[in-house]
Design a protein around this motif. Structure first.
Motif, mmCIF file in Angstrom:
data_model
loop_
_atom_site.group_PDB
_atom_site.id
_atom_site.type_symbol
_atom_site.label_atom_id
_atom_site.label_comp_id
_atom_site.label_asym_id
_atom_site.label_seq_id
_atom_site.Cartn_x
_atom_site.Cartn_y
_atom_site.Cartn_z
ATOM 1 N N GLN A 19 2.968 6.008 -2.820
ATOM 2 C CA GLN A 19 3.993 6.945 -3.245
ATOM 3 C C GLN A 19 4.485 7.119 -4.989
ATOM 4 N N THR A 20 3.473 5.622 -5.185
ATOM 5 C CA THR A 20 3.811 5.751 -6.961
ATOM 6 C C THR A 20 2.575 6.568 -7.210
ATOM 7 N N PHE A 21 1.776 6.569 -6.792
ATOM 8 C CA PHE A 21 0.297 6.926 -7.030
ATOM 9 C C PHE A 21 0.816 8.630 -7.333
ATOM 10 N N GLU A 22 1.141 8.814 -5.939
ATOM 11 C CA GLU A 22 1.031 10.150 -5.908
ATOM 12 C C GLU A 22 1.964 11.057 -6.737
ATOM 13 N N GLY A 23 3.430 10.309 -7.370
ATOM 14 C CA GLY A 23 4.513 11.142 -7.356
ATOM 15 C C GLY A 23 3.604 11.070 -9.544
ATOM 16 N N ALA A 24 2.935 10.017 -9.896
ATOM 17 C CA ALA A 24 2.109 9.742 -11.212
ATOM 18 C C ALA A 24 1.229 10.448 -12.012
ATOM 19 N N ILE A 47 0.302 -0.899 0.425
ATOM 20 C CA ILE A 47 -0.371 -0.332 0.140
ATOM 21 C C ILE A 47 0.978 1.434 -0.136
ATOM 22 N N GLU A 48 1.697 0.998 0.950
ATOM 23 C CA GLU A 48 2.999 2.334 1.133
ATOM 24 C C GLU A 48 3.380 2.854 0.182
ATOM 25 N N ARG A 49 4.327 2.267 -1.083
ATOM 26 C CA ARG A 49 4.685 2.304 -1.909
ATOM 27 C C ARG A 49 3.820 2.100 -3.534
#
Length: 621
Positions: free
Chosen positions: A538-543, A533-535
Motif C-alpha cells: 500500500q505504501t509502495f503504490e502511494g509513493a 507485505i500488505e502495508r
C-alpha cells in the motif's frame, strides 16, 4: 439495556430532487454510534448501542445509511455520501436530512461537541506523589556519566532536589564500582538524595521480599535476578524492581543511554491527535551534532511537563489548551475506533520521542513515513544510505497522542494502582508491559508528548540488515500481540484479578498439545509477514514519486517476507536459536509462556506488600 425498543425510522418514498449543497467547513461534525445489530424481519432490525445498551428499531435502509456515517463529517457531507451509496436515495436529499436530524435527536448520531462533553464529564483522579527517578544502568559507565551530567545541569537550573535511584544490572566489577562512584560524586556535588541498587543490594532486597512473601521466592528470583545460563538482554529485571520500589506512587524512569534536555521539534504543535493509524514522524540529520541540536530546548522543568499529566483524567487533559480537542482533531475519525476514550479514561503513563539514535533495533518503520518524512529520508542517495541505519534522527510525534499501548519505554508512570510486571528477559519488555497494563486497566492509556529526550547509544548500530529481513517478532512481541487479541473480552474490574486472568490465558496456550503450539506459531508468523507485505505494498503504490533506491529496498522487504511466508522452516521467534526444529519451538513457547504466567500469578501479592511498605522498602536498600 433499555427495557423498551425505541423509535422506528424509515425514509419517505416520495422523491424530492434538490440541488447539491456545498458542505460548510465550519459546520458541526457528526458520527454514528457503534452498535450491535439483530434482524427482526426482512425489512427491519434492532440497533443496540454498545455504549449505553439502548435498543432502536429501524429499517435496513436506514441502517445502511447510518453505516455511511461512521466517521465525523458534517451533516451535508453525510447526506451527500448516503445519496451516492444507498440505492434509491439519489433524489431524496430532504428525506435523508430529516432522518439524520431525527437520529441526532436520539443520540445515534453524535456531534463533535457532544462527544467532547462526554469525555469531559468524568471525575478528577487524585494524583499520587512522586517516589523517585529511576535509572536503568548496565555496564555502560560512559553513558551513565553523560546522563548524570545532564541531570546535574537540570538540578542547577531548577533546584528541584529530586531523589535519584540507579538500578545497576552490570556484570563487570569495574563497571559496578564506576557506577557507584559516579552516583556518589553526583550526590556530593548537588546534595540530592540518591540510592544505588547494584547486584549485592538487589540480592539483599530479594531476600527481604522473600521472607515477607515466602510463597513467591522462586518468582522473585526469576523476575529480579540474573538467571544462570541466560544470554538474552535482561532490562526487564530493573523495570520490575522500579515497579516494586515505587508501588503506590508515581515514578520516572531513564535508561542510561538517554540524556537531558528535552527538546521540541519546530514542526510540533499543540492539540491532541486521536488518529489510531497516524503515520510515524521522523526527520534525519547528517551527523550526531546536528541531531542533538535539532528543535528547541525546553526551558520548563522536564519532569513537571510529564508529571503534570501523568495520572490525570481525560476530561482534565482535554480541558488544557495544549491538549485540547477541536473540530479538526475529530474530522474523518471513525467513532467506533475511539471506543477506548470515555469519561473514566486516565493517563497511566507518558512517553516521548528521541533525538540522536533510534530507539528500535530495526528501522523497518522508516518505510512507512508520510510523504514529508520520506522526502527527508531520500533527499539524496548518500544521505539515504546513512539514514536507513537511523543513527542521526528525530523520532516521535508532532502532536500529543493517546494510545492503548506504548512500543517504547514510557518516561513517567502512575503506579498508584497495580501495574503488572514485565518479562525479565528479552527485548520488547516495554511493549509487553504496556499491553499487560492496558489489559489490567482497560480505561487507562499512554500519552505521548510532542517532545524528545536525547538518546546516544554506546556504539553505531547497523539496522538495515535487520530491516531488510522478513519480520520475525521476538518472544515479548509475540506475547504483546497475544495480549492485544484479548482486549475487550473480559469484564472484571480489579487489576489483580485481570492479571490472574492473563496468567491463565498464557497457561492455556502453553498447555496446548505440541501440534497445536506449532500450528499457532506458524499462523502467527504468517499473519505478521502477510500484514507487513500488505502495508508495504500500500505504501509502495502511494509513493509514486519515491526514488528507485527506496523502491528497490521496499521490494526487497516484500520479497523477503513473501519467501518466508511460503517457506517450510520451523516457526522460530526472534530470540530462539537457528538450530530449533518445530518440536523445540513448541517446547520453548511452553516454557516461556509458563514462566510469564508464574510471574503474573505472583506479582499482585509482591506489589501489594511493596505498596504497604511504602518508602521503607526503598529506604532500606
Amino acid at each position: 439495556m433499555s427495557n423498551n425498543l425505541q423509535y422506528q425510522y424509515t425514509f419517505d418514498a416520495t422523491p424530492a430532487p434538490a440541488a447539491p449543497v456545498r458542505p460548510d467547513p465550519n459546520a458541526p461534525l457528526f458520527a454514528s454510534e457503534d452498535a450491535l445489530v439483530a434482524s427482526l424481519s426482512n425489512s427491519e432490525c434492532v440497533f443496540q448501542v454498545k455504549r449505553t445498551g439502548d435498543a432502536h428499531v429501524m429499517t435496513f435502509q436506514v441502517l445502511q445509511a447510518l453505516d455511511q456515517c461512521r466517521e465525523f463529517r458534517t451533516l451535508d457531507e453525510h447526506v451527500a455520501r448516503i445519496q451516492s451509496t444507498v440505492p434509491g436515495l439519489e433524489q431524496q436529499r430532504e428525506a435523508v436530512t430529516r432522518v439524520l436530524q431525527s437520529l441526532i435527536e436520539r443520540d445515534l448520531l453524535i456531534s463533535d461537541t457532544r462527544f467532547t462533553e462526554r469525555l469531559a464529564s468524568g471525575a478528577t483522579p487524585v494524583r499520587a506523589p512522586l517516589r523517585a527517578i529511576f535509572v536503568r544502568a548496565c555496564d555502560r559507565p560512559a553513558q551513565l556519566e553523560r546522563l548524570l551530567a545532564s541531570i546535574s545541569e537540570y538540578e542547577r537550573r531548577h533546584r528541584a532536589g529530586r531523589h535519584y535511584v540507579v538500578l545497576d544490572d552490570s556484570v563487570l566489577a569495574a563497571n559496578i564500582d564506576r557506577h557507584r562512584d559516579l552516583l556518589r560524586e553526583f550526590a556530593r556535588t548537588l546534595g540530592c538524595k540518591v540510592t544505588y541498587v547494584g547486584p549485592a543490594e538487589r540480592q539483599r532486597l530479594v531476600e527481604r521480599l522473600g521472607k515477607a512473601v515466602p510463597n513467591r521466592q522462586a518468582a522473585l528470583q526469576q523476575m529480579l535476578l540474573p538467571q544462570t545460563g541466560a544470554t538474552r538482554f535482561g532490562g526487564g529485571r530493573s523495570w520490575n524492581l522500579a515497579l516494586l520500589l515505587s508501588a503506590g506512587d508515581r515514578f520516572v524512569m531513564f535508561d542510561d543511554d538517554q540524556c537531558l534536555p528535552l527538546r521540541r521539534h519546530e514542526l510540533a504543535r499543540d492539540g491532541l491527535d486521536l488518529n489510531p493509524t497516524q503515520l510515524p514522524f521522523a526527520r534525519f540529520y547528517r551527523n550526531m551534532e546536528e541531531a542533538l541540536a535539532a528543535g528547541d530546548e525546553l526551558g520548563d522543568d522536564p519532569f513537571n511537563l510529564h508529571l503534570d499529566v501523568c495520572g490525570i483524567g481525560l476530561g482534565e487533559l482535554i480541558g488544557r489548551s495544549e491538549y485540547g480537542l477541536n473540530r479538526e482533531s475529530l474530522r474523518g475519525l471513525n467513532l467506533a475506533r475511539l471506543a477506548h476514550l470515555n469519561s473514566a479514561t486516565r493517563v497511566l503513563a507518558t512517553q516521548q520521542g528521541t533525538y540522536g539514535s533510534a530507539r528500535s533495533e530495526s528501522a523497518a518503520w522508516i518505510y512507512h513515513l508520510d510523504a514529508a518524512g520520506r522526502a527527508d529520508l531520500c533527499a539524496d542517495r548518500d544521505g539515504y544510505l546513512s539514514n536507513i541505519e537511523a543513527h542521526f534522527i528525530w523520532q516521535g510525534t508532532q502532536r500529543a497522542r493517546l494510545g492503548s499501548i506504548s512500543w517504547f519505554t514510557p518516561f513517567s508512570f502512575d503506579n498508584s494502582q497495580l501495574l503488572p510486571c514485565t518479562n525479565a528477559l528479552g527485548r520488547g519488555e516495554d511493549a509487553l508491559f504496556s499491553a499487560a497494563a492496558h489489559f489490567c486497566h482497560p480505561d487507562a492509556l499512554v500519552l505521548e508528548l510532542p517532545v524528545a529526550v536525547g538518546h546516544l547509544q554506546e556504539q553505531i548500530r547497523r539496522r538495515s540488515p535487520r530491516s531488510l529481513q522478513a519480520s520475525t517478532p521476538r518472544v515479548n512481541h509475540f506475547a504483546t500481540d497475544y495480549i492485544q487479541r484479548q482486549f475487550g473480552n473480559f469484564l472484571a474490574s480489579d487489576p489483580s484479578q485481570r492479571l490472574g486472568l492473563l496468567a491463565n490465558i498464557f497457561r492455556d496456550l502453553a498447555g496446548a498439545n505440541q501440534a497445536a503450539r506449532i500450528t499457532h506459531l506458524r499462523e502467527y508468523l504468517n499473519y505478521v509477514r502477510a500484514d507487513a507485505i500488505e502495508r508495504l505494498q500500500q505504501t509502495f503504490e502511494g509513493a509514486t514519486d519515491a526514488p528507485v533506491y527506496w523502491q528497490a529496498d521496499v521490494r526487497s522487504i516484500i520479497d523477503a517476507n513473501g519467501r518466508a511466508l511460503i517457506a517450510k522452516a520451523p516457526p522460530r521467534l526472534g530470540d530462539w536459536s537457528d538450530e530449533y526444529d518445530p518440536a523445540a519451538c513448541a517446547q520453548a513457547l511452553r516454557q516461556e509462556l509458563g514462566e510469564l504466567a508464574d510471574s503474573y500469578d505472583a506479582w499482585p501479592q509482591l506489589w501489594e506488600h511493596a505498596r504497604e511498605s511504602g518508602d521503607k522498602l526503598l529506604a532500606g536498600v
